[in-house]
Write a protein that holds these residues in place. Structure first.
Motif, PDB file in Angstrom:
ATOM      1  N   GLY A 162      19.240  -8.607   1.518  1.00  0.00           N
ATOM      2  CA  GLY A 162      20.292  -7.750   0.998  1.00  0.00           C
ATOM      3  C   GLY A 162      21.012  -8.295  -0.218  1.00  0.00           C
ATOM      4  N   ILE A 163      20.620  -9.478  -0.690  1.00  0.00           N
ATOM      5  CA  ILE A 163      21.310 -10.093  -1.817  1.00  0.00           C
ATOM      6  C   ILE A 163      20.764  -9.549  -3.128  1.00  0.00           C
ATOM      7  N   SER A 164      21.641  -9.226  -4.050  1.00  0.00           N
ATOM      8  CA  SER A 164      21.210  -8.754  -5.367  1.00  0.00           C
ATOM      9  C   SER A 164      20.600  -9.909  -6.134  1.00  0.00           C
ATOM     10  N   ILE A 165      19.555  -9.633  -6.914  1.00  0.00           N
ATOM     11  CA  ILE A 165      18.920 -10.726  -7.661  1.00  0.00           C
ATOM     12  C   ILE A 165      19.752 -11.153  -8.862  1.00  0.00           C
ATOM     13  N   THR A 166      20.765 -10.372  -9.230  1.00  0.00           N
ATOM     14  CA  THR A 166      21.616 -10.730 -10.368  1.00  0.00           C
ATOM     15  C   THR A 166      22.898 -11.430  -9.931  1.00  0.00           C
ATOM     16  N   ILE A 167      22.981 -11.774  -8.676  1.00  0.00           N
ATOM     17  CA  ILE A 167      24.257 -12.264  -8.140  1.00  0.00           C
ATOM     18  C   ILE A 167      24.681 -13.605  -8.729  1.00  0.00           C
ATOM     19  N   LEU A 168      23.749 -14.345  -9.316  1.00  0.00           N
ATOM     20  CA  LEU A 168      24.107 -15.645  -9.885  1.00  0.00           C
ATOM     21  C   LEU A 168      25.176 -15.524 -10.962  1.00  0.00           C
ATOM     22  N   GLY A 169      25.223 -14.416 -11.645  1.00  0.00           N
ATOM     23  CA  GLY A 169      26.210 -14.242 -12.694  1.00  0.00           C
ATOM     24  C   GLY A 169      27.583 -13.861 -12.174  1.00  0.00           C
ATOM     25  N   LEU A 170      27.722 -13.712 -10.886  1.00  0.00           N
ATOM     26  CA  LEU A 170      28.982 -13.234 -10.313  1.00  0.00           C
ATOM     27  C   LEU A 170      29.883 -14.358  -9.823  1.00  0.00           C
ATOM     28  N   GLY A 171      29.392 -15.594  -9.825  1.00  0.00           N
ATOM     29  CA  GLY A 171      30.225 -16.700  -9.384  1.00  0.00           C
ATOM     30  C   GLY A 171      29.952 -17.124  -7.957  1.00  0.00           C
ATOM     31  N   ILE A 172      30.358 -18.332  -7.646  1.00  0.00           N
ATOM     32  CA  ILE A 172      30.066 -18.944  -6.351  1.00  0.00           C
ATOM     33  C   ILE A 172      30.656 -18.151  -5.195  1.00  0.00           C
ATOM     34  N   GLU A 173      31.913 -17.751  -5.307  1.00  0.00           N
ATOM     35  CA  GLU A 173      32.572 -17.061  -4.193  1.00  0.00           C
ATOM     36  C   GLU A 173      31.870 -15.737  -3.875  1.00  0.00           C
ATOM     37  N   MET A 174      31.424 -15.032  -4.916  1.00  0.00           N
ATOM     38  CA  MET A 174      30.743 -13.755  -4.701  1.00  0.00           C
ATOM     39  C   MET A 174      29.395 -13.968  -4.020  1.00  0.00           C
ATOM     40  N   ILE A 175      28.711 -15.040  -4.392  1.00  0.00           N
ATOM     41  CA  ILE A 175      27.422 -15.349  -3.765  1.00  0.00           C
ATOM     42  C   ILE A 175      27.624 -15.586  -2.271  1.00  0.00           C
ATOM     43  N   LEU A 176      28.611 -16.401  -1.952  1.00  0.00           N
ATOM     44  CA  LEU A 176      28.883 -16.698  -0.546  1.00  0.00           C
ATOM     45  C   LEU A 176      29.289 -15.447   0.220  1.00  0.00           C
ATOM     46  N   HIS A 177      30.084 -14.623  -0.415  1.00  0.00           N
ATOM     47  CA  HIS A 177      30.518 -13.387   0.248  1.00  0.00           C
ATOM     48  C   HIS A 177      29.318 -12.485   0.535  1.00  0.00           C
ATOM     49  N   ALA A 178      28.418 -12.402  -0.432  1.00  0.00           N
ATOM     50  CA  ALA A 178      27.244 -11.538  -0.255  1.00  0.00           C
ATOM     51  C   ALA A 178      26.323 -12.073   0.829  1.00  0.00           C
ATOM     52  N   ILE A 179      26.184 -13.395   0.879  1.00  0.00           N
ATOM     53  CA  ILE A 179      25.276 -13.996   1.848  1.00  0.00           C
ATOM     54  C   ILE A 179      25.882 -14.022   3.244  1.00  0.00           C
ATOM     55  N   LEU A 180      27.130 -14.403   3.312  1.00  0.00           N
ATOM     56  CA  LEU A 180      27.721 -14.690   4.615  1.00  0.00           C
ATOM     57  C   LEU A 180      28.878 -13.791   5.020  1.00  0.00           C
ATOM     58  N   GLY A 181      29.620 -13.324   4.045  1.00  0.00           N
ATOM     59  CA  GLY A 181      30.838 -12.596   4.358  1.00  0.00           C
ATOM     60  C   GLY A 181      31.943 -13.546   4.763  1.00  0.00           C
ATOM     61  N   ALA A 182      31.696 -14.858   4.669  1.00  0.00           N
ATOM     62  CA  ALA A 182      32.674 -15.882   5.025  1.00  0.00           C
ATOM     63  C   ALA A 182      32.174 -17.215   4.488  1.00  0.00           C
ATOM     64  N   VAL A 183      32.991 -18.245   4.619  1.00  0.00           N
ATOM     65  CA  VAL A 183      32.605 -19.548   4.085  1.00  0.00           C
ATOM     66  C   VAL A 183      32.705 -20.634   5.151  1.00  0.00           C
ATOM     67  N   GLU A 184      32.527 -20.257   6.396  1.00  0.00           N
ATOM     68  CA  GLU A 184      32.600 -21.249   7.455  1.00  0.00           C
ATOM     69  C   GLU A 184      31.398 -22.161   7.412  1.00  0.00           C
ATOM     70  N   ARG A 185      31.585 -23.366   7.800  1.00  0.00           N
ATOM     71  CA  ARG A 185      30.569 -24.402   7.658  1.00  0.00           C
ATOM     72  C   ARG A 185      29.276 -24.056   8.383  1.00  0.00           C
ATOM     73  N   ASN A 186      29.377 -23.570   9.632  1.00  0.00           N
ATOM     74  CA  ASN A 186      28.156 -23.288  10.386  1.00  0.00           C
ATOM     75  C   ASN A 186      27.359 -22.157   9.761  1.00  0.00           C
ATOM     76  N   GLN A 187      28.044 -21.191   9.147  1.00  0.00           N
ATOM     77  CA  GLN A 187      27.351 -20.092   8.486  1.00  0.00           C
ATOM     78  C   GLN A 187      26.656 -20.571   7.217  1.00  0.00           C
ATOM     79  N   LEU A 188      27.329 -21.442   6.499  1.00  0.00           N
ATOM     80  CA  LEU A 188      26.712 -22.011   5.301  1.00  0.00           C
ATOM     81  C   LEU A 188      25.453 -22.785   5.658  1.00  0.00           C
ATOM     82  N   LEU A 189      25.540 -23.599   6.681  1.00  0.00           N
ATOM     83  CA  LEU A 189      24.381 -24.379   7.119  1.00  0.00           C
ATOM     84  C   LEU A 189      23.230 -23.471   7.532  1.00  0.00           C
ATOM     85  N   ALA A 190      23.558 -22.405   8.260  1.00  0.00           N
ATOM     86  CA  ALA A 190      22.529 -21.465   8.708  1.00  0.00           C
ATOM     87  C   ALA A 190      21.865 -20.788   7.517  1.00  0.00           C
TER      88      ALA A 190
END
Length: 225
Positions: A162-190
């Protein structure tokens, strides 16, 4: 600094890993698009196929782009199966068997295949038989493409799809939001582990696919020279 970074100090490092892995995935997909177009071009020029050119859609998701490659590869599989059917229909059983006999000289197989394409197409290039034999006698279609199609389907169905291929231009926080919807450690690791697993298998299969296509296209270029 985000609150999550204060709570989980290794999050910034994980974020950078995600960005790097995402870029690797996109680079690998882009290479597969180019390789697929190269093979389709050879089939269209020498074997009378009409496989359309494909292009990455930067405004679409990873899954949407996986689906584009899968469709093109499926069409290539269909066309190679049609080539095999043409061979079987036009040749005597003994001659058809020679095409798959590893003991038969390749030049003889190429001559047989070219004769069939001269009948099927009315006129065939000098490389038609060579390309046909290379595709039929190798595992490019039966194994390599099938494996890559399976992996692309898995990636499309995963959290990465579900991640857009252009998301790199949107910044780190947007990437994390798109991937996880949160920035919790266990989700990042997963997410990192998911990327690593899919990417490792995808890169290995892609390299085999691209190497097989280079073998075909390099032979074509040698013939032209």
């Amino acid at each position: 600094m985000a609150l999550s970074d204060l709570l989980y100090p290794d999050n910034p490092k994980r974020r950078e890993e995600l960005i790097h892995l995402h870029q690797e995935l996109l680079d690998c997909m882009a290479t597969n698009f180019r390789a697929t177009n190269e093979l389709a071009g050879v089939l269209n020029e020498h074997l009378g196929c009409t496989i359309p050119h494909i292009q990455m859609r930067e405004s679409s998701t990873v899954k949407a782009n996986c689906d584009i490659i899968i469709q093109a590869m499926s069409e290539i599989q269909h066309q190679v199966q049609k080539i095999d059917s043409d061979m079987k229909e036009k040749l005597e059983p003994v001659l058809y068997q020679k095409l798959y006999d590893i003991k038969e000289p390749e030049l003889e197989k190429i001559a047989i295949a070219h004769k069939v394409f001269s009948i099927v197409l009315g006129e065939a290039t000098s490389t038609a038989g060579m390309v046909a034999i290379k595709l039929l006698s190798s595992n490019l279609i039966t194994l390599t493409v099938s494996k890559l199609v399976s992996l692309l389907a898995q990636i499309g169905a995963s959290v990465l799809g579900g991640i857009s291929i252009t998301i790199l231009g949107l910044g780190i926080e947007m990437i994390l939001h798109a991937i996880l919807g949160a920035v919790e450690r266990n989700q990042l690791l997963a997410a990192v582990r998911s990327y690593e697993k899919h990417l490792a298998e995808f890169k290995a299969a892609s390299e085999k696919y691209q190497r097989a296509i280079r073998e075909v296209t390099s032979l074509v270029r040698q013939q032209v020279q």
